[in-house]
Design a protein around this motif. Structure first.
Motif, PDB file in Angstrom:
ATOM      1  N   LYS A  86       0.851  -1.189   0.000  1.00 52.90           N
ATOM      2  CA  LYS A  86       0.000   0.000   0.000  1.00 52.90           C
ATOM      3  C   LYS A  86       0.894   1.250   0.000  1.00 52.90           C
ATOM      4  N   PRO A  87       0.675   2.163  -0.948  1.00 48.54           N
ATOM      5  CA  PRO A  87       1.519   3.363  -1.001  1.00 48.54           C
ATOM      6  C   PRO A  87       1.078   4.439  -0.001  1.00 48.54           C
ATOM      7  N   LEU A  88       1.990   5.347   0.254  1.00 49.34           N
ATOM      8  CA  LEU A  88       1.705   6.529   1.062  1.00 49.34           C
ATOM      9  C   LEU A  88       1.231   7.629   0.124  1.00 49.34           C
ATOM     10  N   ILE A  89       0.098   8.235   0.420  1.00 48.87           N
ATOM     11  CA  ILE A  89      -0.381   9.390  -0.345  1.00 48.87           C
ATOM     12  C   ILE A  89       0.139  10.632   0.350  1.00 48.87           C
ATOM     13  N   LEU A  90       0.875  11.434  -0.395  1.00 53.82           N
ATOM     14  CA  LEU A  90       1.496  12.645   0.137  1.00 53.82           C
ATOM     15  C   LEU A  90       1.145  13.809  -0.787  1.00 53.82           C
ATOM     16  N   PRO A  91       0.007  14.494  -0.536  1.00 52.07           N
ATOM     17  CA  PRO A  91      -0.388  15.598  -1.410  1.00 52.07           C
ATOM     18  C   PRO A  91       0.704  16.671  -1.472  1.00 52.07           C
ATOM     19  N   LEU A  92       0.931  17.203  -2.676  1.00 53.36           N
ATOM     20  CA  LEU A  92       1.983  18.203  -2.848  1.00 53.36           C
ATOM     21  C   LEU A  92       1.728  19.024  -4.101  1.00 53.36           C
ATOM     22  N   ASP A  93       1.767  20.336  -3.953  1.00 53.66           N
ATOM     23  CA  ASP A  93       1.779  21.256  -5.087  1.00 53.66           C
ATOM     24  C   ASP A  93       3.236  21.644  -5.285  1.00 53.66           C
ATOM     25  N   VAL A  94       3.891  21.078  -6.292  1.00 53.51           N
ATOM     26  CA  VAL A  94       5.322  21.295  -6.462  1.00 53.51           C
ATOM     27  C   VAL A  94       5.674  22.737  -6.774  1.00 53.51           C
ATOM     28  N   THR A  95       4.706  23.534  -7.225  1.00 46.63           N
ATOM     29  CA  THR A  95       5.005  24.944  -7.492  1.00 46.63           C
ATOM     30  C   THR A  95       5.020  25.770  -6.212  1.00 46.63           C
ATOM     31  N   ASN A  96       4.584  25.182  -5.102  1.00 41.38           N
ATOM     32  CA  ASN A  96       4.674  25.841  -3.803  1.00 41.38           C
ATOM     33  C   ASN A  96       5.941  25.316  -3.125  1.00 41.38           C
ATOM     34  N   TYR A  97       7.055  25.976  -3.410  1.00 46.83           N
ATOM     35  CA  TYR A  97       8.365  25.509  -2.935  1.00 46.83           C
ATOM     36  C   TYR A  97       8.417  25.384  -1.420  1.00 46.83           C
ATOM     37  N   GLY A  98       7.607  26.162  -0.720  1.00 43.68           N
ATOM     38  CA  GLY A  98       7.575  26.108   0.736  1.00 43.68           C
ATOM     39  C   GLY A  98       7.075  24.777   1.285  1.00 43.68           C
ATOM     40  N   GLU A  99       6.376  23.986   0.468  1.00 44.22           N
ATOM     41  CA  GLU A  99       5.864  22.684   0.901  1.00 44.22           C
ATOM     42  C   GLU A  99       6.891  21.566   0.744  1.00 44.22           C
ATOM     43  N   HIS A 100       7.937  21.793  -0.026  1.00 49.54           N
ATOM     44  CA  HIS A 100       8.881  20.724  -0.373  1.00 49.54           C
ATOM     45  C   HIS A 100       9.552  20.100   0.847  1.00 49.54           C
ATOM     46  N   GLN A 101      10.089  20.911   1.728  1.00 51.10           N
ATOM     47  CA  GLN A 101      10.847  20.386   2.862  1.00 51.10           C
ATOM     48  C   GLN A 101       9.970  19.548   3.785  1.00 51.10           C
TER      49      GLN A 101
END
Length: 177
Positions: A86-101
């Protein structure tokens, strides 16, 4: 070196014609030795990213699915669960650089490492470059290039510390040894 090759390829293709980037630059499929690996796929909600997620799951990898579209990620996760872990779902908007870390920290907190980063998020432009407003070009580059470089820069130090890791982005891929 990889960064220079990616820039040259994207710029050359974009300005040469009205090329369809996703058909020309595709991520490499998983290797058969993916069992137990931690694979983070950015742009996993449909198309190539979703197919890669299912392939990696089938090979026994621990897959992390990221994109903005949570409902689609849930569908991909269900398909992955039918053939592998079962995979981990990790929502991410890659254009929001502040979410990357914080997203990457969740990967590390969950699995303790990362083995493969698949940079698959992106869009194509079907207009001729001469007919495309610069603001459109700027948004495409923010998503297709700068967001992926920014995410790679966050993950790369961990690959160096681990003395291993793979980045899969289009046909330009690199391993850290």
């Amino acid at each position: 070196t990889i960064l220079v090759v990616i820039i040259a390829a994207l710029v050359g293709i974009f300005f040469a014609s009205d090329a369809d980037l996703p058909l020309i630059l595709l991520p490499k499929p998983p290797a058969k030795s993916s069992k137990g690996q931690v694979v983070w796929i950015v742009g996993a909600s449909s198309g190539i990213g979703a197919s890669l997620a299912i392939d990696y799951a089938r090979e026994g990898a621990n897959v992390i699915l990221s994109s903005r579209r949570i409902a689609q990620l849930e569908g991909v996760a269900e398909k992955c669960s039918q053939v592998g872990p079962k995979p981990l779902i990790l929502p991410l908007d890659v254009t929001n650089y502040g979410e990357h870390q914080s997203a990457f920290q969740k990967v590390l907190d969950t699995y303790g490492r990362i083995d493969v980063l698949v940079l698959n998020a992106g869009v194509s432009q079907r207009n001729l470059a001469a007919e495309t407003d610069f603001s459109v070009t700027e948004e495409i580059m923010k998503l297709n290039f700068f967001s992926l470089v920014a995410l790679n820069k966050i993950v790369l130090p961990t690959f160096l510390t681990q003395k291993s890791g793979k980045v899969r982005a289009f046909y330009v891929s690199g391993d850290v040894h």
